[in-house]
Scaffold this motif. Sequence first.
Motif, PDB file in Angstrom:
ATOM      1  N   SER A  84       0.879  -1.056   0.314  1.00 11.31           N
ATOM      2  CA  SER A  84       0.682   0.248  -0.558  1.00 11.31           C
ATOM      3  C   SER A  84       1.188   1.242  -0.551  1.00 11.31           C
ATOM      4  CB  SER A  84      -0.466  -0.029   1.109  1.00 11.31           C
ATOM      5  OG  SER A  84      -1.003   0.060   2.283  1.00 11.31           O
ATOM      6  N   TYR A  85       1.786   1.478   0.386  1.00 10.74           N
ATOM      7  CA  TYR A  85       2.988   2.088   1.194  1.00 10.74           C
ATOM      8  C   TYR A  85       2.993   2.206  -0.979  1.00 10.74           C
ATOM      9  CZ  TYR A  85       6.779   5.858   1.590  1.00 10.74           C
ATOM     10  OH  TYR A  85       8.018   6.307   1.772  1.00 10.74           O
ATOM     11  N   ILE A  86       3.624   1.506  -1.450  1.00 12.27           N
ATOM     12  CA  ILE A  86       4.349   1.757  -3.320  1.00 12.27           C
ATOM     13  C   ILE A  86       3.448   2.222  -3.723  1.00 12.27           C
ATOM     14  CG2 ILE A  86       5.406  -0.125  -4.274  1.00 12.27           C
ATOM     15  CD1 ILE A  86       7.072  -1.799  -2.616  1.00 12.27           C
ATOM     16  N   GLU A  87       2.385   1.504  -3.391  1.00 14.00           N
ATOM     17  CA  GLU A  87       1.116   2.147  -4.852  1.00 14.00           C
ATOM     18  C   GLU A  87       1.215   3.516  -3.958  1.00 14.00           C
ATOM     19  OE1 GLU A  87      -2.603  -0.461  -3.432  1.00 14.00           O
ATOM     20  OE2 GLU A  87      -1.641  -2.520  -4.375  1.00 14.00           O
ATOM     21  N   ARG A  88       0.618   4.381  -2.925  1.00 19.48           N
ATOM     22  CA  ARG A  88       0.487   5.469  -2.957  1.00 19.48           C
ATOM     23  C   ARG A  88       1.871   6.117  -3.514  1.00 19.48           C
ATOM     24  NH1 ARG A  88       0.662   5.887   3.066  1.00 19.48           N
ATOM     25  NH2 ARG A  88       3.430   6.231   2.721  1.00 19.48           N
ATOM     26  N   GLU A  89       2.696   5.963  -2.975  1.00 19.49           N
ATOM     27  CA  GLU A  89       3.878   7.141  -3.770  1.00 19.49           C
ATOM     28  C   GLU A  89       3.728   6.294  -4.874  1.00 19.49           C
ATOM     29  OE1 GLU A  89       5.989   8.733  -2.131  1.00 19.49           O
ATOM     30  OE2 GLU A  89       4.690   8.157  -0.978  1.00 19.49           O
ATOM     31  N   VAL A  90       4.154   5.302  -5.979  1.00 20.20           N
ATOM     32  CA  VAL A  90       3.961   5.719  -7.313  1.00 20.20           C
ATOM     33  C   VAL A  90       2.755   6.603  -7.498  1.00 20.20           C
ATOM     34  CG1 VAL A  90       3.388   4.285  -9.388  1.00 20.20           C
ATOM     35  CG2 VAL A  90       5.204   3.464  -7.478  1.00 20.20           C
ATOM     36  N   HIS A  91       1.485   5.909  -7.119  1.00 25.37           N
ATOM     37  CA  HIS A  91       0.584   7.360  -7.254  1.00 25.37           C
ATOM     38  C   HIS A  91       0.802   8.996  -7.561  1.00 25.37           C
ATOM     39  CE1 HIS A  91      -3.873   9.070  -8.493  1.00 25.37           C
ATOM     40  NE2 HIS A  91      -3.535   9.354  -7.226  1.00 25.37           N
ATOM     41  N   ARG A  92       1.853   8.758  -6.881  1.00 27.39           N
ATOM     42  CA  ARG A  92       2.339  10.900  -5.878  1.00 27.39           C
ATOM     43  C   ARG A  92       2.805  10.959  -6.672  1.00 27.39           C
ATOM     44  NH1 ARG A  92       6.042  12.884  -3.357  1.00 27.39           N
ATOM     45  NH2 ARG A  92       7.433  11.451  -2.619  1.00 27.39           N
ATOM     46  N   ARG A  95       3.218   9.902 -13.747  1.00 25.87           N
ATOM     47  CA  ARG A  95       3.848   9.320 -15.077  1.00 25.87           C
ATOM     48  C   ARG A  95       4.939   9.912 -15.195  1.00 25.87           C
ATOM     49  NH1 ARG A  95       0.762   4.877 -17.773  1.00 25.87           N
ATOM     50  NH2 ARG A  95      -1.024   4.982 -17.041  1.00 25.87           N
ATOM     51  N   ARG A  96       5.401  10.846 -14.186  1.00 24.63           N
ATOM     52  CA  ARG A  96       6.325  11.735 -14.997  1.00 24.63           C
ATOM     53  C   ARG A  96       7.502  11.346 -14.148  1.00 24.63           C
ATOM     54  NH1 ARG A  96       4.419  15.486 -10.013  1.00 24.63           N
ATOM     55  NH2 ARG A  96       4.746  13.919  -8.684  1.00 24.63           N
ATOM     56  N   CYS A  97       8.156   9.834 -13.736  1.00 24.77           N
ATOM     57  CA  CYS A  97       9.179   9.544 -13.218  1.00 24.77           C
ATOM     58  C   CYS A  97       9.208   8.060 -14.031  1.00 24.77           C
ATOM     59  CB  CYS A  97       9.709   9.392 -12.034  1.00 24.77           C
ATOM     60  SG  CYS A  97       9.572  10.964 -10.928  1.00 24.77           S
ATOM     61  N   ASP A  98      10.510   7.413 -14.215  1.00 30.20           N
ATOM     62  CA  ASP A  98      11.007   6.186 -14.560  1.00 30.20           C
ATOM     63  C   ASP A  98      10.651   5.361 -13.473  1.00 30.20           C
ATOM     64  OD1 ASP A  98      11.570   3.976 -15.821  1.00 30.20           O
ATOM     65  OD2 ASP A  98      13.849   4.613 -16.222  1.00 30.20           O
ATOM     66  N   ILE A  99       9.428   4.935 -13.024  1.00 28.18           N
ATOM     67  CA  ILE A  99       9.555   4.175 -12.068  1.00 28.18           C
ATOM     68  C   ILE A  99       9.222   2.423 -12.071  1.00 28.18           C
ATOM     69  CG2 ILE A  99       7.766   3.753  -9.803  1.00 28.18           C
ATOM     70  CD1 ILE A  99       7.440   6.222 -10.495  1.00 28.18           C
ATOM     71  N   GLN A 114      -0.680  -1.211 -14.373  1.00 27.63           N
ATOM     72  CA  GLN A 114      -1.878   0.109 -14.166  1.00 27.63           C
ATOM     73  C   GLN A 114      -1.702   1.764 -14.071  1.00 27.63           C
ATOM     74  OE1 GLN A 114      -4.998  -1.317 -12.006  1.00 27.63           O
ATOM     75  NE2 GLN A 114      -5.449  -3.455 -13.829  1.00 27.63           N
ATOM     76  N   ARG A 115      -1.041   1.914 -12.865  1.00 27.69           N
ATOM     77  CA  ARG A 115      -0.304   2.667 -12.700  1.00 27.69           C
ATOM     78  C   ARG A 115       0.639   3.529 -13.676  1.00 27.69           C
ATOM     79  NH1 ARG A 115      -1.935   3.532  -6.376  1.00 27.69           N
ATOM     80  NH2 ARG A 115      -4.164   2.736  -6.571  1.00 27.69           N
ATOM     81  N   GLY A 116       1.729   3.037 -14.357  1.00 19.55           N
ATOM     82  CA  GLY A 116       2.761   3.411 -15.311  1.00 19.55           C
ATOM     83  C   GLY A 116       3.338   2.594 -15.206  1.00 19.55           C
ATOM     84  N   ALA A 117       4.113   2.611 -14.237  1.00 20.18           N
ATOM     85  CA  ALA A 117       5.466   2.292 -13.559  1.00 20.18           C
ATOM     86  C   ALA A 117       6.238   0.190 -14.048  1.00 20.18           C
ATOM     87  CB  ALA A 117       5.306   1.469 -12.005  1.00 20.18           C
TER      88      ALA A 117
END
Length: 170
Positions: A84-92, A95-99, A114-117
């Motif tokens: 859940s922490y990772i999902e929240r941070e990826v959402h934050r 798609r601005r960064c290479d994650i 689905q969130r672009g990572a």
Amino acid sequence: MRIVFVDGYNVLNSWPNLKENKISSFDGARNKLIDIMHNYGSYSDSKIILVFDGYKVNGNLENTENKNKNLSIVFTKGGETADSYIEREVHRFGRRCDICVVTSDWLEQQTIFQRGAVRMSSIEFYNEVSEIENSIRNKTEKNKNMLRNHLQDNVDFDVLKKLEEIRRSD
């Protein structure tokens, strides 16, 4: 800079070299993973965010340690999973960064995708890290051999010639 989120306990339970250490010392295995991630982050010029669950630790507050510019270690707050922490941070980050997210949790991989990572299983990441460790080892050996200090490199040619004559006269 590439950002790599690593589900710490997922990796500890997946990598063969860490599974063995975990049996003898859980803290030792975790510290070894931290060292490996430090080297990987420095070599690959990636920002590593190593996330450990605080899910089963009641009252635990979220804690982040910034080891250096390439490595942050996060212990999630009580009741929060690393997922859940990772999902929240990826959402934050959006798609601005290479994650890239490293986990073998299938549901987590789908959510992250689905969130672009980019997603990577723990074993795929293990193979990538192993290749980098071998590359570092090979470069170190090559440099060590090149930097050897041989007598013939530091002795005047005439002295070297006389020493060779003495050696052959026996």
